[in-house]
Enzyme design. Sequence first.
Site, PDB file in Angstrom:
ATOM      1  CE  LYS A 154       1.546  -1.520   5.006  1.00 49.91           C
ATOM      2  NZ  LYS A 154       2.704  -1.606   4.390  1.00 49.91           N
ATOM      3  CG  HIS A 182       0.631  -0.188   9.284  1.00 53.68           C
ATOM      4  ND1 HIS A 182      -0.359  -1.440   8.852  1.00 53.68           N
ATOM      5  CD2 HIS A 182       1.922  -1.466   8.709  1.00 53.68           C
ATOM      6  CE1 HIS A 182       0.092  -2.786   9.003  1.00 53.68           C
ATOM      7  NE2 HIS A 182       0.837  -2.596   8.701  1.00 53.68           N
TER       8      HIS A 182
END
Length: 212
Positions: A96, A98
């Site tokens: 991921k 963000h």
Amino acid sequence: MEHKFLEFMEKCGALLFGDFTLKSGRKSPYFINTGEYKTNRQIERLCEYYGVLIEDSEVEFDVLFGPAYKGIPLAVMAASNLEREVGVAFNRKEAKDHGDGKSIMGYVPSKTDRIAIIEDVTTAGTSIRETFEILKGIGIENPAKNVVALYISIDRQERGTENISATQQITRDYGIPVYSLATAQDIISYLEKKSKSEYAAKMRDYLKEYGV
């Protein structure tokens, strides 16, 4: 309990008989897929079985870890069936870029936590090694010291990378006991009881080639 569990699996479509190609490349006469548990009641009952298995093992642990993807609902639901309070953790499959960027969701195990892993099935022991890499990624240098148990639905009782079963190899190499709700031999016994001798014979032949 084994035959009741296997009957439950078959009714849910999670235990299938036929011709299947496994992740290992082996051609198998049966297939286990916990992704076929599709209703809340089915998942609830499955995790009741896991809960009994975990409690009967009498293993003390702090965190129940479910490898993505199939281990995620197993960890969440099985933990809810325990009398004790434990942390629940699972990993992301994809990185991921963000938000918090975490690779572990839920409870993040520490270096001192005792970890139990829950999965659907182990055929060649690949997933346990992948889980170890995930745990190393969060700072647990030697996961074999932290992982105290592996819980699975079916022990396929077939060779891993050597002439012992994947579960035996996990125990030998890492000192981790493996607990299963049923074994391949239990499935053969179940098929014989159900007068499905053709499938039982195919399973015997399969275990002659790949079993231990």
